[in-house]
Design a protein around this motif. Sequence first.
Motif, PDB file in Angstrom:
ATOM      1  N   CYS A 178       0.811  -1.216   0.000  1.00 54.65           N
ATOM      2  CA  CYS A 178       0.000   0.000   0.000  1.00 54.65           C
ATOM      3  C   CYS A 178       0.846   1.268   0.000  1.00 54.65           C
ATOM      4  N   CYS A 237      -0.289   3.768   2.990  1.00 51.34           N
ATOM      5  CA  CYS A 237      -0.591   2.961   4.171  1.00 51.34           C
ATOM      6  C   CYS A 237      -1.073   3.869   5.300  1.00 51.34           C
ATOM      7  N   THR A 238      -2.156   3.475   5.967  1.00 49.92           N
ATOM      8  CA  THR A 238      -2.684   4.296   7.045  1.00 49.92           C
ATOM      9  C   THR A 238      -2.551   3.614   8.399  1.00 49.92           C
ATOM     10  N   ARG A 239      -2.290   2.346   8.446  1.00 52.54           N
ATOM     11  CA  ARG A 239      -2.113   1.662   9.726  1.00 52.54           C
ATOM     12  C   ARG A 239      -0.725   1.027   9.765  1.00 52.54           C
ATOM     13  N   THR A 240      -0.254   0.826  10.972  1.00 48.84           N
ATOM     14  CA  THR A 240       1.083   0.265  11.104  1.00 48.84           C
ATOM     15  C   THR A 240       1.063  -1.229  10.801  1.00 48.84           C
ATOM     16  N   PRO A 241       2.094  -1.720  10.170  1.00 51.61           N
ATOM     17  CA  PRO A 241       2.132  -3.154   9.833  1.00 51.61           C
ATOM     18  C   PRO A 241       2.348  -3.977  11.110  1.00 51.61           C
TER      19      PRO A 241
END
Length: 57
Positions: free
Chosen positions: A44, A48-52
């Motif tokens: 993404c 990316c909007t959230r932490t992996p």
Amino acid sequence: MNWVLAGLGFFAVAILLVVLVLLVVSNADFDTGPAKVVPTTGPCEPFCTRTPPPPAP
């Protein structure tokens, strides 16, 4: 002179009908449901909007 009055009357009724339809449609609630989200494949980055998740040990 009668045809002028009849024409103006018809025009006034047509305008009133158009305004009535616009009012009804503008106040209508078209229940289209939730927004559709298209799933994507691959990384993404850069969106990316959230932490992996942390890597597994």
